[in-house]
Design a protein around this motif. Structure first.
Motif, PDB file in Angstrom:
ATOM      1  N   UNK A 199      28.812  34.443  43.280  1.00 52.58           N
ATOM      2  CA  UNK A 199      28.819  34.900  41.885  1.00 52.58           C
ATOM      3  C   UNK A 199      30.274  35.148  41.489  1.00 52.58           C
ATOM      4  N   UNK A 200      30.931  34.240  40.794  1.00 55.03           N
ATOM      5  CA  UNK A 200      32.366  34.385  40.522  1.00 55.03           C
ATOM      6  C   UNK A 200      32.720  35.522  39.581  1.00 55.03           C
ATOM      7  N   UNK A 201      31.751  36.052  38.824  1.00 60.38           N
ATOM      8  CA  UNK A 201      32.049  37.107  37.865  1.00 60.38           C
ATOM      9  C   UNK A 201      32.109  38.502  38.519  1.00 60.38           C
ATOM     10  N   UNK A 202      31.725  38.595  39.777  1.00 54.79           N
ATOM     11  CA  UNK A 202      31.717  39.907  40.430  1.00 54.79           C
ATOM     12  C   UNK A 202      33.155  40.361  40.697  1.00 54.79           C
ATOM     13  N   UNK A 203      33.423  41.636  40.483  1.00 56.66           N
ATOM     14  CA  UNK A 203      34.787  42.125  40.767  1.00 56.66           C
ATOM     15  C   UNK A 203      35.067  42.104  42.270  1.00 56.66           C
ATOM     16  N   UNK A 204      36.325  41.983  42.600  1.00 56.30           N
ATOM     17  CA  UNK A 204      36.690  41.938  44.023  1.00 56.30           C
ATOM     18  C   UNK A 204      36.708  43.302  44.648  1.00 56.30           C
ATOM     19  N   UNK A 238      40.520  44.030  53.219  1.00 59.99           N
ATOM     20  CA  UNK A 238      39.959  43.612  51.940  1.00 59.99           C
ATOM     21  C   UNK A 238      40.614  42.317  51.477  1.00 59.99           C
ATOM     22  N   UNK A 239      39.806  41.450  50.906  1.00 56.85           N
ATOM     23  CA  UNK A 239      40.336  40.186  50.399  1.00 56.85           C
ATOM     24  C   UNK A 239      40.901  40.392  48.998  1.00 56.85           C
ATOM     25  N   UNK A 240      41.910  39.615  48.670  1.00 59.50           N
ATOM     26  CA  UNK A 240      42.476  39.713  47.327  1.00 59.50           C
ATOM     27  C   UNK A 240      41.612  38.971  46.308  1.00 59.50           C
ATOM     28  N   UNK A 241      40.838  37.996  46.767  1.00 62.14           N
ATOM     29  CA  UNK A 241      39.937  37.256  45.892  1.00 62.14           C
ATOM     30  C   UNK A 241      38.516  37.389  46.409  1.00 62.14           C
ATOM     31  N   UNK A 242      37.582  37.319  45.480  1.00 69.56           N
ATOM     32  CA  UNK A 242      36.184  37.367  45.880  1.00 69.56           C
ATOM     33  C   UNK A 242      35.758  36.011  46.428  1.00 69.56           C
ATOM     34  N   UNK A 243      34.916  36.027  47.443  1.00 69.22           N
ATOM     35  CA  UNK A 243      34.398  34.780  48.009  1.00 69.22           C
ATOM     36  C   UNK A 243      32.896  34.718  47.806  1.00 69.22           C
ATOM     37  N   UNK A 244      32.433  35.404  46.788  1.00 65.81           N
ATOM     38  CA  UNK A 244      31.015  35.468  46.487  1.00 65.81           C
ATOM     39  C   UNK A 244      30.562  34.202  45.771  1.00 65.81           C
TER      40      UNK A 244
END
Length: 69
Positions: free
Chosen positions: A64-69, A56-62
């Motif tokens: 959509x920046x508002x999505x939870x990781x 699992x990544x510690x930060x989202x790479x989506x």
């Protein structure tokens, strides 16, 4: 036929060691079955899911920046 009221066994049997052992066995058996029934009713817990895995990544790479990781 008349059924006697009160104790069916003589009092000497109720105070015997064999009756105490049997009563202890029944009590432990009842507690174990109650505990198993309660465990079956509760939802399953998955302790490994509480920890973050290496995949699992510690930060989202989506995008959509508002999505939870």
């Amino acid at each position: 036929m008349r059924v006697p009221s009160g104790l069916v066994f003589p009092e000497s049997i109720l105070h015997s060691e064999l009756f105490a052992v049997l009563a202890t066995f029944v009590a432990i058996n009842t507690v174990m079955y109650a505990a198993l029934a309660i465990v079956k009713v509760l939802p399953k817990l998955y302790p490994p899911a509480w920890l973050r895995s290496r995949r699992e990544r510690s930060e989202t790479r989506s995008i959509h920046p508002d999505m939870p990781s």
